[in-house]
Design an enzyme around this catalytic site. Structure first.
Site, mmCIF file in Angstrom:
data_model
loop_
_atom_site.group_PDB
_atom_site.id
_atom_site.type_symbol
_atom_site.label_atom_id
_atom_site.label_comp_id
_atom_site.label_asym_id
_atom_site.label_seq_id
_atom_site.Cartn_x
_atom_site.Cartn_y
_atom_site.Cartn_z
ATOM 1 N N THR A 185 71.093 51.110 48.377
ATOM 2 C CA THR A 185 69.624 50.153 49.205
ATOM 3 C C THR A 185 68.288 50.316 48.110
ATOM 4 O O THR A 185 69.335 51.367 47.166
ATOM 5 C CB THR A 185 69.423 51.666 50.475
ATOM 6 O OG1 THR A 185 69.546 53.036 49.016
ATOM 7 C CG2 THR A 185 70.541 51.951 51.381
ATOM 8 N N GLU A 331 71.943 49.424 55.879
ATOM 9 C CA GLU A 331 72.669 50.098 56.601
ATOM 10 C C GLU A 331 72.587 49.618 57.745
ATOM 11 O O GLU A 331 74.323 49.636 58.720
ATOM 12 C CB GLU A 331 72.452 51.512 57.241
ATOM 13 C CG GLU A 331 72.199 52.243 55.740
ATOM 14 C CD GLU A 331 71.208 52.317 55.153
ATOM 15 O OE1 GLU A 331 70.189 50.822 55.181
ATOM 16 O OE2 GLU A 331 70.204 53.119 54.134
ATOM 17 N N LYS A 441 50.510 62.939 59.082
ATOM 18 C CA LYS A 441 51.075 64.208 60.222
ATOM 19 C C LYS A 441 48.896 65.423 60.225
ATOM 20 O O LYS A 441 48.878 65.433 59.713
ATOM 21 C CB LYS A 441 51.923 65.945 59.984
ATOM 22 C CG LYS A 441 51.544 66.742 61.616
ATOM 23 C CD LYS A 441 53.259 67.085 61.384
ATOM 24 C CE LYS A 441 53.308 67.331 63.001
ATOM 25 N NZ LYS A 441 54.068 68.039 63.308
ATOM 26 N N TRP A 446 50.563 62.766 65.105
ATOM 27 C CA TRP A 446 50.986 61.839 64.401
ATOM 28 C C TRP A 446 49.526 60.416 64.262
ATOM 29 O O TRP A 446 49.172 60.194 65.163
ATOM 30 C CB TRP A 446 52.577 60.959 65.171
ATOM 31 C CG TRP A 446 52.999 62.443 64.565
ATOM 32 C CD1 TRP A 446 54.297 63.495 65.785
ATOM 33 C CD2 TRP A 446 54.061 63.374 64.107
ATOM 34 N NE1 TRP A 446 55.092 64.274 65.172
ATOM 35 C CE2 TRP A 446 54.497 63.984 63.900
ATOM 36 C CE3 TRP A 446 54.335 62.849 62.243
ATOM 37 C CZ2 TRP A 446 55.505 64.885 62.234
ATOM 38 C CZ3 TRP A 446 54.635 63.378 61.027
ATOM 39 C CH2 TRP A 446 55.221 64.649 61.444
HETATM 40 P P1 ADP Z 1 64.786 49.844 52.112
HETATM 41 O O1 ADP Z 1 65.583 51.357 52.973
HETATM 42 O O2 ADP Z 1 65.128 50.229 50.915
HETATM 43 O O3 ADP Z 1 63.151 49.709 52.088
HETATM 44 P P2 ADP Z 1 65.885 47.908 53.392
HETATM 45 O O4 ADP Z 1 65.436 46.549 53.382
HETATM 46 O O5 ADP Z 1 67.268 48.088 54.109
HETATM 47 O O6 ADP Z 1 65.390 48.570 51.751
HETATM 48 O O7 ADP Z 1 64.820 48.789 54.419
HETATM 49 C C1 ADP Z 1 64.975 49.141 55.779
HETATM 50 C C2 ADP Z 1 63.951 49.127 56.050
HETATM 51 O O8 ADP Z 1 63.091 48.701 56.479
HETATM 52 C C3 ADP Z 1 64.140 49.398 58.200
HETATM 53 O O9 ADP Z 1 64.530 51.152 57.827
HETATM 54 C C4 ADP Z 1 62.579 49.337 58.569
HETATM 55 O O10 ADP Z 1 61.534 50.451 57.899
HETATM 56 C C5 ADP Z 1 61.699 48.390 58.259
HETATM 57 N N1 ADP Z 1 62.109 46.924 58.559
HETATM 58 C C6 ADP Z 1 63.359 46.586 58.714
HETATM 59 N N2 ADP Z 1 62.536 45.127 59.599
HETATM 60 C C7 ADP Z 1 61.437 45.436 59.914
HETATM 61 C C8 ADP Z 1 60.392 45.375 60.875
HETATM 62 N N3 ADP Z 1 60.693 43.746 61.078
HETATM 63 N N4 ADP Z 1 59.138 45.387 61.025
HETATM 64 C C9 ADP Z 1 59.144 46.987 60.775
HETATM 65 N N5 ADP Z 1 59.899 48.007 59.672
HETATM 66 C C10 ADP Z 1 61.019 46.847 58.991
#
Ligand code: ADP
Length: 541
Positions: A185, A331, A441, A446
């Site tokens: 990640t 993931e 918060k 929220w």
């Molecule tokens: P990192 O977690 O290190 O940023 P990732 O590429 O795995 O790397 O990121 C996943 C996260 O990106 C998701 O858990 C979400 O929060 C965000 N995300 C992915 N796609 C979208 C989307 N279309 N709209 C909003 N948030 C998104």
């Protein structure tokens, strides 16, 4: 009673064999770091990949289960590595080239990478940490200019490595559940964690990405891979294109908007992917310097963070290009949901259509999603009740690499807890309101940072906006908005507050607005909230 069908392992070997058998003539075009254009066919790639597989075994002593890393831009040699490494039953591990020295060192040691294939332009980065990653036995340099010198130990030139190898190689037999590749990640919210994909998960994920309700990618397409290969395997596209017989266009280091628009235009790209910041840059460039002929881009897929509605509208109205949103994570391989319009949406107003397009969309077949409320019960599909997205499916992680206690990340009944907060409507459209860690918060209520950001970015004077929580004695936390103004624009906090009050309750509206030159970005181009919090909360405002 068992079914009576053949057992045919779903492996990346079968993907490249298929691509070579059926689409041997299809092309892979790379704009190399030095600006030259390289073009060859799937068949050329196949031949070189087999030579590389021989070199991995004969010269680099790679055994099944070894980790072989890449530290490279998107280009044809990187694609060869994607297939050759799993082809010898080793694990392909693309490293994120935009992380810090400390993070890369941590990841290389944690993954126990044995060999690293590295672009010549990126070698100076590794020379700084090489004493700290001493289990790496060889460095293979890609695209090295003549007389290239490096202090990396046991450095070999990529072309020399494969030059004298035979193109005759029998892929090492693997079980479809064997490890095929790994990514970490990017650490947007914490330390990088390793995700180990199987051949089967990569295969099934690719079939879904190319399907009509997702990418809808076919042999008619020319696909520009803007998303880096280290970012969840360019969202699976190197496997997708081989299956679909779609030409692949690789930009390597040419990721500035002006270069991307030039590639879209010259290479007649029909499909491309990218995070919202990439599409913001492309839109602005198209406005400034519209190409002479209309782009052939039929569709673009955006994901990684929420896409501003104004941008989707702008692309469609100004250039006739439609986009769609996808949601996923490292993931989840990454594709989990896609937001495309359906027949039932044809009666919606233009405004409602755009609203749907920027939602995160519906589950793809092969995964299941549920929204779990704070009290642990499942939220109704009413488009209002918020909760955490939990997911399970054929390409969803079951445990992190070398992590002993995974219990914080999984529910008692085995679903992966994503840390994303969302609603789901009656049609199954997911709408992300925030990441749990980014929610604000305030006085027990929220506030969604994403909702405020999207609203601010719809203001005509603002190009980018990012909202973070700052500590507050009275309310516990309050939102702070950091905004980037469009060229030549200024605007007062009072006007922005009034603008937001049209859609938000007074307690949700930030008290403070800071105008900054640019918003810091993460290694994968998302707004870097960790860095903003460091800038504005540690120093105290
Ligand atoms: P990192 O977690 O290190 O940023 P990732 O590429 O795995 O790397 O990121 C996943 C996260 O990106 C998701 O858990 C979400 O929060 C965000 N995300 C992915 N796609 C979208 C989307 N279309 N709209 C909003 N948030 C998104």
């Amino acid at each position: 009673m068992k079914g009576q069908m053949m057992h045919y392992p779903l492996t990346t070997n079968t993907i490249i064999e298929y691509g070579n058998r059926v689409f041997a003539h299809k092309e892979i075009v790379t704009k190399l770091p030095d600006g030259t254009r390289h073009c060859y066919t799937f068949q050329d790639m196949y031949v070189r990949t087999k030579k590389l597989a021989n070199a991995l075994v004969n010269q680099l002593n790679i055994h099944p289960g070894d980790k072989v890393a890449t530290f490279a831009w998107n280009h044809y040699q990187h694609l060869e590595l994607y297939y050759a490494i799993p082809g010898v039953a080793a694990v392909c591990h693309p490293l994120n080239i935009r992380l810090s020295h400390e993070q890369v060192e941590y990841i290389v040691n944690h993954a126990e990478d044995k060999v690293i294939f590295i672009d010549a332009t990126l070698v100076p980065f590794f020379e700084k940490i090489v004493p700290l990653v001493d289990q790496v036995q060889h460095f293979v340099i890609i695209n090295a200019p003549q007389h290239f010198k490096t202090t990396l130990p046991n450095a070999i030139d990529y072309e020399e490595l494969i030059a004298n190898e035979s193109s005759d190689f029998n892929w090492v037999q693997v079980d479809e559940n064997d490890a095929c590749a790994m990514c970490y990640t990017s650490g947007t919210t914490g330390a990088p964690k390793g995700v180990l994909y199987s051949h089967r998960s990569i295969y099934l994920h690719a079939q879904i990405v190319l399907s009509p309700n997702a990418g809808n990618i076919s042999t008619f397409d020319k696909v520009l891979m803007v998303v880096p290969q280290f970012h969840v395997f360019a969202w699976g596209l190197p496997f997708v294109c081989m299956m679909a017989g779609a030409d692949m266009i690789m930009p390597s280091s040419h990721l500035q908007p002006v270069s991307l628009v030039e590639i879209l235009d010259k290479e007649k790209v029909t499909f491309a992917t990218g995070v919202p910041t990439i599409w913001m840059g492309i839109y602005q460039e198209l406005k400034k310097n519209p190409p002479k002929e209309k782009l052939l881009l039929r569709d673009y897929m955006v994901g990684g963070s929420a896409m501003p509605q104004s941008l989707v509208e702008g692309f469609e109205k100004d250039f006739g290009i439609t986009g769609f949103t996808a949601w996923g994570m490292t993931e989840t391989s990454p594709l989990g949901t896609v937001s495309r319009l359906q027949k039932m949406h044809s009666s919606l107003s233009q405004e409602e259509r755009y609203k749907t397009m920027v939602k995160q969309g519906i589950e793809m077949p092969g995964v299941e999603i549920r929204i779990v409320k704070e009290d642990g019960t499942i939220a109704p599909k009413d488009g209002e009740t918020v909760g955490e997205i939990q997911i399970r499916g054929a390409w969803v992680i079951s445990s992190y690499y070398k992590m002993e206690d995974n219990s914080a990340y999984f529910s008692n009944d085995g679903w992966f807890k994503t840390g994303d907060v969302a609603t789901m409507d009656a049609n199954g459209y997911l709408h992300i309101t925030d990441r749990i860690k980014d929610l604000i918060k305030s006085g027990g209520e929220w506030i969604s940072s994403v909702a405020l950001e999207l609203a601010l970015m719809a203001h005509p004077s603002i190009s980018e906006a990012c909202v973070i929580a700052i500590p507050d004695d009275r309310w516990q936390e309050r939102p702070l908005a950091c905004v980037v103004m469009k060229e030549g624009e200024t605007i007062s906090a009072e006007i922005l507050k009034a603008f937001l009050l049209k859609d938000f309750a007074p307690y949700q509206v930030p008290d403070q607005f800071i105008s900054i030159a640019q918003i810091p970005k993460t290694s994968v181009g998302k707004f870097d909230k960790k860095e903003l919090r460091r800038m504005y909360t540690a120093d105290g405002l």
